[in-house]
Design a protein around this motif. Structure first.
Motif, short mmCIF file in Angstrom:
data_model
loop_
_atom_site.label_atom_id
_atom_site.label_comp_id
_atom_site.label_asym_id
_atom_site.label_seq_id
_atom_site.Cartn_x
_atom_site.Cartn_y
_atom_site.Cartn_z
N UNK A 70 0.83 -1.21 0.00
CA UNK A 70 0.00 0.00 0.00
C UNK A 70 0.87 1.26 0.00
N UNK A 71 1.94 1.24 0.80
CA UNK A 71 2.83 2.40 0.88
C UNK A 71 3.60 2.62 -0.42
N UNK A 72 3.92 1.52 -1.12
CA UNK A 72 4.71 1.62 -2.36
C UNK A 72 3.86 1.63 -3.61
N UNK A 73 2.55 1.70 -3.44
CA UNK A 73 1.62 1.55 -4.56
C UNK A 73 1.90 2.55 -5.68
N UNK A 74 2.08 3.80 -5.34
CA UNK A 74 2.28 4.82 -6.37
C UNK A 74 3.72 4.83 -6.89
N UNK A 75 4.68 4.71 -5.98
CA UNK A 75 6.09 4.76 -6.39
C UNK A 75 6.43 3.67 -7.39
N UNK A 127 18.41 -6.34 -0.06
CA UNK A 127 18.57 -5.95 -1.47
C UNK A 127 17.22 -5.63 -2.11
N UNK A 128 16.17 -6.37 -1.72
CA UNK A 128 14.85 -6.14 -2.31
C UNK A 128 14.31 -4.75 -1.98
N UNK A 129 14.77 -4.18 -0.86
CA UNK A 129 14.28 -2.85 -0.46
C UNK A 129 14.78 -1.76 -1.39
N UNK A 130 15.79 -2.06 -2.21
CA UNK A 130 16.33 -1.06 -3.14
C UNK A 130 15.70 -1.17 -4.53
N UNK A 131 14.66 -1.97 -4.66
CA UNK A 131 14.00 -2.14 -5.96
C UNK A 131 13.36 -0.84 -6.42
N UNK A 132 13.45 -0.60 -7.71
CA UNK A 132 12.87 0.62 -8.28
C UNK A 132 11.69 0.32 -9.21
N UNK A 133 11.40 -0.97 -9.42
CA UNK A 133 10.23 -1.34 -10.22
C UNK A 133 9.68 -2.66 -9.72
N UNK A 203 24.18 6.53 -0.69
CA UNK A 203 24.97 6.27 -1.91
C UNK A 203 24.21 6.72 -3.16
N UNK A 204 23.53 7.85 -3.03
CA UNK A 204 22.80 8.39 -4.17
C UNK A 204 21.41 7.82 -4.35
N UNK A 205 21.02 6.86 -3.49
CA UNK A 205 19.69 6.24 -3.59
C UNK A 205 18.78 6.87 -2.55
N UNK A 206 17.55 7.21 -2.95
CA UNK A 206 16.59 7.84 -2.04
C UNK A 206 15.87 6.79 -1.20
N UNK A 208 13.14 5.85 1.49
CA UNK A 208 11.87 6.31 2.07
C UNK A 208 11.43 5.29 3.11
N UNK A 209 10.43 5.61 3.94
CA UNK A 209 10.08 4.75 5.08
C UNK A 209 9.84 3.28 4.74
N UNK A 210 9.12 3.01 3.66
CA UNK A 210 8.79 1.60 3.41
C UNK A 210 10.04 0.77 3.12
N UNK A 211 11.08 1.38 2.58
CA UNK A 211 12.32 0.65 2.31
C UNK A 211 13.05 0.33 3.62
N UNK A 212 13.08 1.29 4.54
CA UNK A 212 13.70 1.05 5.84
C UNK A 212 12.92 0.01 6.63
N UNK A 213 11.61 -0.02 6.43
CA UNK A 213 10.77 -1.02 7.11
C UNK A 213 11.20 -2.44 6.73
N UNK A 214 11.55 -2.66 5.47
CA UNK A 214 12.01 -3.98 5.03
C UNK A 214 13.26 -4.40 5.80
N UNK A 215 14.18 -3.46 6.03
CA UNK A 215 15.41 -3.80 6.77
C UNK A 215 15.09 -4.26 8.18
N UNK A 216 14.08 -3.64 8.79
CA UNK A 216 13.81 -3.88 10.22
C UNK A 216 13.41 -5.31 10.52
N UNK A 217 12.77 -6.00 9.56
CA UNK A 217 12.26 -7.33 9.88
C UNK A 217 13.32 -8.44 9.69
#
Length: 521
Positions: A70-75, A127-133, A203-206, A208-217
């Motif tokens: 839901x958080x990544x729906x638009x991005x 690594x999956x948290x850095x996905x752009x598509x 390292x030049x990558x933006x 956002x919260x949902x990406x950091x959330x993936x790291x936490x688990x």
């Protein structure tokens, strides 16, 4: 009683911590008798904690994306079909590799397989948290699923083999309670992280919260890996693969942990065996062993347990990955009428389609109310799991399993037609079907010989995850337009599958037949 044991030996009943020190040193005992003498204490509790963390890790990796989509729906420009695929990705990874991990677990050991796989899964998860598509995310989540597959079922074999038969079912039920903690921890972390409006550059990558959330688990898996470094391989596996000489040092270590005394005081010098334990070396030998799963008396056990696990996961995990999205739709519903969940979802679909036609900018907004509700669900699951641990031996495994699945199946069907407040409550009740998986694992683990146990459990959970993947995709394809039919299909299949339990054979009879073929338990 094993040959060579004196009639003057002390009667061998279950020994409490501290009592074994007073026993005379015995020259020879069977493995089960020696295992009993290790007692039950700190070692078993540490094994339970470690296996619980492993189950927690598997659960969080499997369903964590349900809070991300839901958080990544638009991005990531996600459609309902994309969401279904992403939710199912980890399950698909588990499915395609379960047979391989089952073979490796029976060939090289339970601990030897789980430890490196958990470390590697954390790498792919981050690594999956850095996905752009969507497609990169999908591939990396599938690869993560391939690696957590090593632990998803092998852990049940490992946990069961570290306990005597009378404590095995309760140990698996208590360990499985950690799965319910994921339904508290995940929404809790999501509540803390996802609503944030911050972002920063790495390292030049933006980020956002949902990406950091993936790291936490990833934390529970890393903690479990550290704990496994302190634990030995399963003594039952070592007995079968390396003989009594390999298993005895582990029993001594268990005795040392449980009794707080030196391992040298373990009152057993030699373990006797009554058969060749059915161990066959190499891949060909493994295949020969596996064929036993396809022949009586194990064939009936395999068919019933695997179909039942398919139904359990199809309802619980297949539905759960959609619950945060469904709750978000309910909470954002502006209608004052008491309409059903399916009507809310259909209305949201129509609005989204109209917005697409007029090209209005997409906005991803997650209602914070989703998170406390999801945490409350986790508390209910935890209470259910703990209750199972208390009552599983009193009520009976099959009776308890069937009762849970019938109630949860009926709740699923009713949820689609009830006002959304009641419907949400029924959804929570329906998701308690996931608790039945631990009961089914306890029922099944008892009938498979040591050399087949990891393989049988891995394949059973592979079939279960196939049910989860099918359930997630079924809802993804039908939720917007055929919501009630999808809920009915899930509920009726789950409740109806309990009929199979009427044909489950007596474990003692299965064990007797398999021991005649030279296999050990």
């Amino acid at each position: 009683m094993a040959s060579g044991v004196n009639n003057t030996d002390v009667e061998r009943t279950e020994v409490k911590p501290g009592e074994a020190d007073t026993l005379l040193k015995k020259n020879e005992l069977s493995f089960e008798e020696a295992f009993e003498l290790t007692g039950h204490g700190k070692f078993n509790h540490f094994v339970l904690l470690t296996c619980g963390l492993i189950m927690l890790n598997v659960s969080m990796e499997s369903v964590g994306m349900s809070y991300v989509i839901t958080a990544a729906e638009c991005e990531l420009e996600l459609t309902s079909e994309h969401k279904g695929l992403i939710n199912a990705a980890a399950f698909i990874g588990i499915i395609v590799t379960s047979f391989l991990w089952g073979y490796l677990g029976d060939r090289f050991g339970r601990r030897a397989v789980m430890l490196p796989a958990m470390l590697a899964s954390a790498v792919f998860s981050v690594a999956s948290s850095f996905s752009t598509n969507v497609w990169t995310l999908l591939i990396l989540r599938m690869l993560t699923g391939c690696l957590i597959s090593a632990s998803s079922a092998t852990v049940y074999a490992y946990l069961g083999e570290m306990h005597i038969s009378s404590r095995r079912a309760a140990a698996i039920a208590w360990g499985s309670a950690f799965i319910s903690f994921s339904f508290i921890i995940l929404p809790g972390l999501a509540w803390l992280i996802i609503p944030g409006k911050w972002s920063w550059s790495l390292f030049g990558f933006r980020v956002v919260p949902w990406r950091a959330f993936v790291w936490s688990w990833c934390a529970p898996g890393l903690l479990a890996a550290v704990a496994l470094l302190l634990l030995p391989e399963s003594p039952r596996y070592l007995l079968v693969s390396g003989g009594p000489e390999k298993a005895l040092p582990v029993l001594e270590k268990m005795y040392f942990w449980n009794h707080g005394t030196s391992a040298e005081k373990f009152p057993v010098e030699k373990i006797t065996t009554s058969s060749d334990l059915g161990q066959r070396g190499g891949f060909v030998g493994a295949l020969q062993n596996i064929t036993l799963l396809c022949r009586p008396p194990l064939l009936r056990c395999v068919a019933i347990s695997h179909i039942s696990m398919f139904a359990v996961f199809m309802l619980s995990s297949g539905l759960y990955v959609w619950v945060p999205d469904i709750l978000n739709s309910i909470l954002r519903n502006t209608s004052e009428q008491q309409i059903s969940i399916c009507e809310i979802i259909h209305n949201k679909f129509e609005v989204a389609r109209n917005l697409t036609l007029v090209a209005i900018k997409c906005e991803s907004e997650v209602s914070v109310g989703v998170f406390p509700i999801s945490m409350s669900m986790g508390v209910i699951f935890a209470i259910t799991y703990l209750a199972i641990g208390v009552f599983i031996d009193r009520i009976g495994q099959k009776t308890l399993y069937s009762g849970i699945m019938i109630v949860c199946g009926a709740a699923t069907v009713a949820a689609a037609h009830s006002p959304h407040g009641l419907g949400a409550a029924l959804l929570v009740l329906a998701l308690c079907a996931g608790c039945a998986a631990s009961i089914l694992a306890a029922i099944a683990v008892d009938v498979f010989p040591t050399t087949l146990r990891a393989m049988a459990m891995c394949v059973m959970y592979m079939v279960g995850r196939a049910g989860a993947a099918l359930g997630a995709n079924l809802l993804g394809a039908a939720l917007d337009t055929r919501c009630a039919a999808a809920f009915a299909a899930l509920g009726l299949l789950s409740a109806g599958s309990t009929v199979l339990m009427l044909f489950w054979p007596k474990p003692e009879k299965v064990r007797e037949e398999m021991e005649k073929k030279g296999l050990s338990y």
